[in-house]
Design a protein around this motif. Structure first.
Motif, PDB file in Angstrom:
ATOM      1  N   ASP A  74       0.850  -1.181   0.000  1.00 48.52           N
ATOM      2  CA  ASP A  74       0.000   0.000   0.000  1.00 48.52           C
ATOM      3  C   ASP A  74       0.888   1.235   0.000  1.00 48.52           C
ATOM      4  OD1 ASP A  74      -2.332   1.511   0.131  1.00 48.52           O
ATOM      5  OD2 ASP A  74      -2.300   1.558   2.321  1.00 48.52           O
ATOM      6  N   PHE A  75       0.536   2.228  -0.790  1.00 51.35           N
ATOM      7  CA  PHE A  75       1.304   3.464  -0.777  1.00 51.35           C
ATOM      8  C   PHE A  75       0.355   4.654  -0.784  1.00 51.35           C
ATOM      9  CE2 PHE A  75       0.725   2.544  -5.238  1.00 51.35           C
ATOM     10  CZ  PHE A  75       0.428   3.767  -5.791  1.00 51.35           C
ATOM     11  N   ARG A  76       0.855   5.755  -0.219  1.00 47.44           N
ATOM     12  CA  ARG A  76       0.082   6.991  -0.170  1.00 47.44           C
ATOM     13  C   ARG A  76       1.046   8.159  -0.024  1.00 47.44           C
ATOM     14  NH1 ARG A  76       0.291   5.123   4.883  1.00 47.44           N
ATOM     15  NH2 ARG A  76       0.575   6.569   6.609  1.00 47.44           N
ATOM     16  N   TRP A  77       0.558   9.323  -0.389  1.00 51.07           N
ATOM     17  CA  TRP A  77       1.315  10.550  -0.187  1.00 51.07           C
ATOM     18  C   TRP A  77       0.828  11.190   1.107  1.00 51.07           C
ATOM     19  CZ3 TRP A  77       5.499  11.816  -2.850  1.00 51.07           C
ATOM     20  CH2 TRP A  77       5.684  11.253  -4.115  1.00 51.07           C
ATOM     21  N   SER A  78       1.739  11.515   1.979  1.00 49.45           N
ATOM     22  CA  SER A  78       1.439  12.244   3.204  1.00 49.45           C
ATOM     23  C   SER A  78       2.202  13.560   3.119  1.00 49.45           C
ATOM     24  CB  SER A  78       1.882  11.435   4.426  1.00 49.45           C
ATOM     25  OG  SER A  78       1.642  12.155   5.601  1.00 49.45           O
ATOM     26  N   GLY A  79       1.529  14.566   2.587  1.00 49.42           N
ATOM     27  CA  GLY A  79       2.221  15.829   2.307  1.00 49.42           C
ATOM     28  C   GLY A  79       3.167  15.602   1.146  1.00 49.42           C
ATOM     29  N   THR A  80       4.452  15.802   1.384  1.00 49.86           N
ATOM     30  CA  THR A  80       5.449  15.583   0.334  1.00 49.86           C
ATOM     31  C   THR A  80       6.160  14.245   0.507  1.00 49.86           C
ATOM     32  OG1 THR A  80       7.107  16.756   1.641  1.00 49.86           O
ATOM     33  CG2 THR A  80       5.881  18.048   0.018  1.00 49.86           C
ATOM     34  N   THR A  81       5.783  13.469   1.518  1.00 51.47           N
ATOM     35  CA  THR A  81       6.424  12.196   1.811  1.00 51.47           C
ATOM     36  C   THR A  81       5.645  11.048   1.180  1.00 51.47           C
ATOM     37  OG1 THR A  81       7.231  13.062   3.924  1.00 51.47           O
ATOM     38  CG2 THR A  81       7.168  10.670   3.677  1.00 51.47           C
ATOM     39  N   LEU A  82       6.358  10.166   0.496  1.00 53.85           N
ATOM     40  CA  LEU A  82       5.757   8.958  -0.066  1.00 53.85           C
ATOM     41  C   LEU A  82       5.894   7.850   0.974  1.00 53.85           C
ATOM     42  CD1 LEU A  82       4.490   7.381  -2.407  1.00 53.85           C
ATOM     43  CD2 LEU A  82       6.800   6.969  -3.264  1.00 53.85           C
ATOM     44  N   VAL A  83       4.754   7.309   1.416  1.00 56.17           N
ATOM     45  CA  VAL A  83       4.732   6.291   2.469  1.00 56.17           C
ATOM     46  C   VAL A  83       4.268   4.971   1.861  1.00 56.17           C
ATOM     47  CG1 VAL A  83       3.767   5.656   4.708  1.00 56.17           C
ATOM     48  CG2 VAL A  83       4.171   8.072   4.174  1.00 56.17           C
ATOM     49  N   LEU A  84       5.068   3.918   2.044  1.00 52.86           N
ATOM     50  CA  LEU A  84       4.721   2.577   1.576  1.00 52.86           C
ATOM     51  C   LEU A  84       4.616   1.657   2.783  1.00 52.86           C
ATOM     52  CD1 LEU A  84       7.072   3.751  -0.619  1.00 52.86           C
ATOM     53  CD2 LEU A  84       6.090   1.840  -1.813  1.00 52.86           C
ATOM     54  N   GLU A  85       3.617   0.767   2.773  1.00 56.67           N
ATOM     55  CA  GLU A  85       3.436  -0.179   3.864  1.00 56.67           C
ATOM     56  C   GLU A  85       3.211  -1.575   3.297  1.00 56.67           C
ATOM     57  OE1 GLU A  85       0.493   0.991   6.705  1.00 56.67           O
ATOM     58  OE2 GLU A  85       1.266   3.029   6.821  1.00 56.67           O
ATOM     59  N   ALA A  86       3.894  -2.554   3.906  1.00 61.10           N
ATOM     60  CA  ALA A  86       3.737  -3.966   3.535  1.00 61.10           C
ATOM     61  C   ALA A  86       4.298  -4.813   4.666  1.00 61.10           C
ATOM     62  CB  ALA A  86       4.470  -4.271   2.239  1.00 61.10           C
ATOM     63  N   LYS A  87       3.665  -5.924   4.920  1.00 59.37           N
ATOM     64  CA  LYS A  87       4.132  -6.874   5.935  1.00 59.37           C
ATOM     65  C   LYS A  87       4.328  -6.224   7.298  1.00 59.37           C
ATOM     66  CE  LYS A  87       7.311  -8.884   2.779  1.00 59.37           C
ATOM     67  NZ  LYS A  87       8.593  -9.544   2.625  1.00 59.37           N
ATOM     68  N   GLY A  88       3.520  -5.251   7.637  1.00 54.99           N
ATOM     69  CA  GLY A  88       3.647  -4.601   8.935  1.00 54.99           C
ATOM     70  C   GLY A  88       4.829  -3.663   9.050  1.00 54.99           C
ATOM     71  N   ARG A  89       5.517  -3.433   7.949  1.00 52.67           N
ATOM     72  CA  ARG A  89       6.654  -2.505   7.939  1.00 52.67           C
ATOM     73  C   ARG A  89       6.315  -1.312   7.075  1.00 52.67           C
ATOM     74  NH1 ARG A  89      11.639  -5.744   6.040  1.00 52.67           N
ATOM     75  NH2 ARG A  89      10.099  -6.520   4.585  1.00 52.67           N
ATOM     76  N   ARG A  90       7.058  -0.237   7.274  1.00 58.92           N
ATOM     77  CA  ARG A  90       6.800   0.981   6.512  1.00 58.92           C
ATOM     78  C   ARG A  90       8.115   1.554   5.997  1.00 58.92           C
ATOM     79  NH1 ARG A  90       3.833   4.536  10.206  1.00 58.92           N
ATOM     80  NH2 ARG A  90       5.751   5.620  10.633  1.00 58.92           N
ATOM     81  N   LEU A  91       8.049   2.095   4.791  1.00 62.77           N
ATOM     82  CA  LEU A  91       9.176   2.796   4.191  1.00 62.77           C
ATOM     83  C   LEU A  91       8.677   4.167   3.788  1.00 62.77           C
ATOM     84  CD1 LEU A  91      12.119   2.758   3.056  1.00 62.77           C
ATOM     85  CD2 LEU A  91      11.104   2.060   0.887  1.00 62.77           C
ATOM     86  N   GLU A  92       9.399   5.195   4.190  1.00 64.69           N
ATOM     87  CA  GLU A  92       9.029   6.565   3.847  1.00 64.69           C
ATOM     88  C   GLU A  92      10.134   7.188   3.014  1.00 64.69           C
ATOM     89  OE1 GLU A  92       8.237   8.704   7.440  1.00 64.69           O
ATOM     90  OE2 GLU A  92       6.583   7.387   8.013  1.00 64.69           O
ATOM     91  N   LEU A  93       9.754   7.785   1.899  1.00 61.12           N
ATOM     92  CA  LEU A  93      10.696   8.561   1.095  1.00 61.12           C
ATOM     93  C   LEU A  93      10.414  10.023   1.401  1.00 61.12           C
ATOM     94  CD1 LEU A  93      10.614   6.667  -2.321  1.00 61.12           C
ATOM     95  CD2 LEU A  93      12.105   6.310  -0.357  1.00 61.12           C
ATOM     96  N   ARG A  94      11.327  10.630   2.161  1.00 65.42           N
ATOM     97  CA  ARG A  94      11.134  11.992   2.657  1.00 65.42           C
ATOM     98  C   ARG A  94      12.062  12.976   1.947  1.00 65.42           C
ATOM     99  NH1 ARG A  94      11.781  10.760   9.063  1.00 65.42           N
ATOM    100  NH2 ARG A  94       9.949   9.418   9.313  1.00 65.42           N
ATOM    101  N   PRO A  95      11.481  13.984   1.298  1.00 69.48           N
ATOM    102  CA  PRO A  95      12.332  15.038   0.745  1.00 69.48           C
ATOM    103  C   PRO A  95      12.828  15.943   1.870  1.00 69.48           C
ATOM    104  CG  PRO A  95      10.054  15.276   0.002  1.00 69.48           C
ATOM    105  CD  PRO A  95      10.101  14.136   0.931  1.00 69.48           C
ATOM    106  N   GLU A  96      14.115  16.179   1.885  1.00 69.46           N
ATOM    107  CA  GLU A  96      14.721  17.057   2.873  1.00 69.46           C
ATOM    108  C   GLU A  96      15.600  18.059   2.158  1.00 69.46           C
ATOM    109  OE1 GLU A  96      16.665  14.527   5.694  1.00 69.46           O
ATOM    110  OE2 GLU A  96      14.762  13.732   6.444  1.00 69.46           O
ATOM    111  N   ALA A  97      16.183  18.974   2.897  1.00 67.44           N
ATOM    112  CA  ALA A  97      16.979  20.045   2.310  1.00 67.44           C
ATOM    113  C   ALA A  97      18.177  19.520   1.526  1.00 67.44           C
ATOM    114  CB  ALA A  97      17.451  20.994   3.398  1.00 67.44           C
TER     115      ALA A  97
END
Length: 132
Positions: A74-97
């Protein structure tokens, strides 16, 4: 005047005095300015994450690997962060400076982070997250 009325008036007076505290106001304004500055520095990376072909290829790779493992990704956008979830784990791709960070989250706590290169092969990151 009852005790409770007197107590309520005293609390209101303290709150209004706190709201007018110039040091507190200055700290809040400084914090807002720092947040705004960080958002402005991260904006180009956020835009690149949303519009990059890397993102589409990464999502496709995650879904393909997940399908092979019979796992829904499952994936979704939370603001500018791309959040992926699978198998009870989460990966976030966060844009930073300073670029985009991949953040592994397990049990609500950040486990590790690593920079994401949008010119690299997205299959590697998908493998690292889902197969590990």
């Amino acid at each position: 005047m009852s005790y409770l009325d007197n107590l309520e008036n005293n609390l209101k007076a303290l709150e209004s005095r706190e709201e007018r505290d110039p040091e507190k106001i200055k700290r809040e304004l400084d914090a807002k300015a720092a947040e705004r500055e960080a958002a402005l520095r991260a904006a180009p990376h956020a835009d690149a994450l949303k519009t990059s072909p890397y993102t589409q290829k990464f999502l496709t790779a995650c879904r393909t690997i997940g399908h092979g493992q019979r796992t829904f990704v499952d994936f979704r956008w939370s603001g500018t962060t791309l959040v992926l979830e699978a198998k009870g784990r989460r990966l976030e791709l966060r844009p930073e400076a300073d670029g985009i960070q991949a953040v592994w989250v397990e049990g609500g706590e950040e486990v590790c982070t690593e920079p994401v290169d949008l010119s690299a092969d997205p299959q590697e990151l998908a493998q690292k997250w889902l197969v590990a």
